[in-house]
Scaffold this motif. Structure first.
Motif, mmCIF file in Angstrom:
data_model
loop_
_atom_site.group_PDB
_atom_site.id
_atom_site.type_symbol
_atom_site.label_atom_id
_atom_site.label_comp_id
_atom_site.label_asym_id
_atom_site.label_seq_id
_atom_site.Cartn_x
_atom_site.Cartn_y
_atom_site.Cartn_z
ATOM 1 N N LYS A 1 0.857 -1.193 0.000
ATOM 2 C CA LYS A 1 0.000 0.000 0.000
ATOM 3 C C LYS A 1 0.889 1.238 0.000
ATOM 4 C CE LYS A 1 -4.056 -2.080 1.085
ATOM 5 N NZ LYS A 1 -5.006 -2.320 0.054
ATOM 6 N N VAL A 2 0.513 2.233 -0.812
ATOM 7 C CA VAL A 2 1.255 3.496 -0.868
ATOM 8 C C VAL A 2 0.286 4.658 -0.750
ATOM 9 C CG1 VAL A 2 3.190 2.609 -2.227
ATOM 10 C CG2 VAL A 2 1.206 3.559 -3.395
ATOM 11 N N ASP B 1 -3.011 7.350 -4.039
ATOM 12 C CA ASP B 1 -3.133 6.441 -2.912
ATOM 13 C C ASP B 1 -3.578 5.106 -3.486
ATOM 14 O OD1 ASP B 1 -2.573 8.454 -1.092
ATOM 15 O OD2 ASP B 1 -4.675 8.918 -0.699
ATOM 16 N N GLY B 2 -3.091 4.013 -2.918
ATOM 17 C CA GLY B 2 -3.554 2.714 -3.385
ATOM 18 C C GLY B 2 -2.538 1.627 -3.132
ATOM 19 N N GLU B 3 -2.639 0.562 -3.941
ATOM 20 C CA GLU B 3 -1.773 -0.606 -3.804
ATOM 21 C C GLU B 3 -0.989 -0.793 -5.094
ATOM 22 O OE1 GLU B 3 -2.423 -5.411 -3.595
ATOM 23 O OE2 GLU B 3 -3.841 -4.141 -2.514
ATOM 24 N N ILE B 4 0.298 -1.113 -4.965
ATOM 25 C CA ILE B 4 1.138 -1.382 -6.138
ATOM 26 C C ILE B 4 0.657 -2.695 -6.750
ATOM 27 C CG2 ILE B 4 3.466 -1.863 -6.994
ATOM 28 C CD1 ILE B 4 3.267 0.964 -5.989
ATOM 29 N N LYS C 1 7.413 6.874 -19.937
ATOM 30 C CA LYS C 1 7.347 5.408 -19.867
ATOM 31 C C LYS C 1 6.626 4.996 -18.591
ATOM 32 C CE LYS C 1 10.128 1.203 -19.783
ATOM 33 N NZ LYS C 1 9.581 0.504 -20.910
ATOM 34 N N PRO C 2 5.643 4.113 -18.688
ATOM 35 C CA PRO C 2 4.950 3.630 -17.491
ATOM 36 C C PRO C 2 5.910 2.885 -16.564
ATOM 37 C CG PRO C 2 3.689 3.119 -19.472
ATOM 38 C CD PRO C 2 5.037 3.596 -19.913
ATOM 39 N N LEU C 3 5.867 3.242 -15.275
ATOM 40 C CA LEU C 3 6.741 2.614 -14.284
ATOM 41 C C LEU C 3 5.974 1.681 -13.349
ATOM 42 C CD1 LEU C 3 8.775 5.801 -13.215
ATOM 43 C CD2 LEU C 3 9.428 4.074 -14.902
ATOM 44 N N PHE C 4 4.832 2.160 -12.838
ATOM 45 C CA PHE C 4 4.057 1.424 -11.846
ATOM 46 C C PHE C 4 2.568 1.511 -12.183
ATOM 47 C CE2 PHE C 4 7.781 3.131 -9.689
ATOM 48 C CZ PHE C 4 8.263 2.039 -8.997
ATOM 49 N N VAL C 5 1.827 0.485 -11.771
ATOM 50 C CA VAL C 5 0.364 0.531 -11.807
ATOM 51 C C VAL C 5 -0.104 0.481 -10.361
ATOM 52 C CG1 VAL C 5 -1.756 -0.577 -12.573
ATOM 53 C CG2 VAL C 5 0.275 -0.636 -14.034
ATOM 54 N N ILE C 6 -0.915 1.471 -9.983
ATOM 55 C CA ILE C 6 -1.439 1.560 -8.621
ATOM 56 C C ILE C 6 -2.960 1.487 -8.709
ATOM 57 C CG2 ILE C 6 -1.626 3.014 -6.556
ATOM 58 C CD1 ILE C 6 1.074 4.241 -7.324
ATOM 59 N N LYS C 7 -3.539 0.594 -7.928
ATOM 60 C CA LYS C 7 -4.999 0.423 -7.955
ATOM 61 C C LYS C 7 -5.587 0.774 -6.616
ATOM 62 C CE LYS C 7 -8.295 -2.908 -9.711
ATOM 63 N NZ LYS C 7 -8.474 -4.210 -10.245
#
Length: 149
Positions: free
Chosen positions: A101-102, A125-128, A143-149
């Protein structure tokens, strides 16, 4: 003028209806910005940068390496060209891992550009859900680095 203040100024310009602005600061710094479609052109005394300004959005993309669609979520993209590092030093733990969680403002990684280590913070805010790049991989702007949901 500090990098963060210039970055904020560019974001503000990108979000406004202004098409151009020239600013002369008391310390001698001069900044000229002009919007051209989806670009903001930033000129200072000796350099010129063109940065694409986009609002964060929920999208689905396909990765080149994996050939699969990424789960829908907020995608954190690279704000610059450089080398991706997931941890502060080679023997440290990564800043984030899948499932963690971030919060908005948490450091996700470092991008080294011109021998400067730039901490990349979460915009959401969310989860990696997914980490889309490998350690020490060269990344391009956007460039896409992370997906956070």
């Amino acid at each position: 003028m500090e990098y963060e203040k210039i970055k904020q100024l560019m974001e503000d310009m990108g979000n406004s209806k202004l098409t151009s602005i020239d600013i002369d600061f008391p310390d001698g710094t001069k900044i000229s910005m002009k919007k051209e479609e989806k670009q903001v052109v930033v000129e200072s005394l000796s350099t010129k940068q063109v940065l694409n300004v986009e609002k964060p959005q929920v999208i689905a993309i396909e990765t080149e390496e994996k050939g699969q669609e990424i789960e829908k979520g907020n995608v954190v993209k690279s704000p610059m060209v450089g080398t991706f590092y997931s941890k502060p030093s080679p023997d440290s733990e990564p800043y984030v891992t899948v499932g963690q969680k971030v919060k908005k403002g948490d450091v996700l990684c470092i991008i080294e550009a011109m021998k400067l280590m730039n901490e990349i913070e979460s915009e959401f805010d969310g989860e990696i859900v997914e980490i889309l790049v490998n350690e020490e991989e060269t990344v391009e702007y956007g460039k896409p680095l992370f997906v956070i949901k």
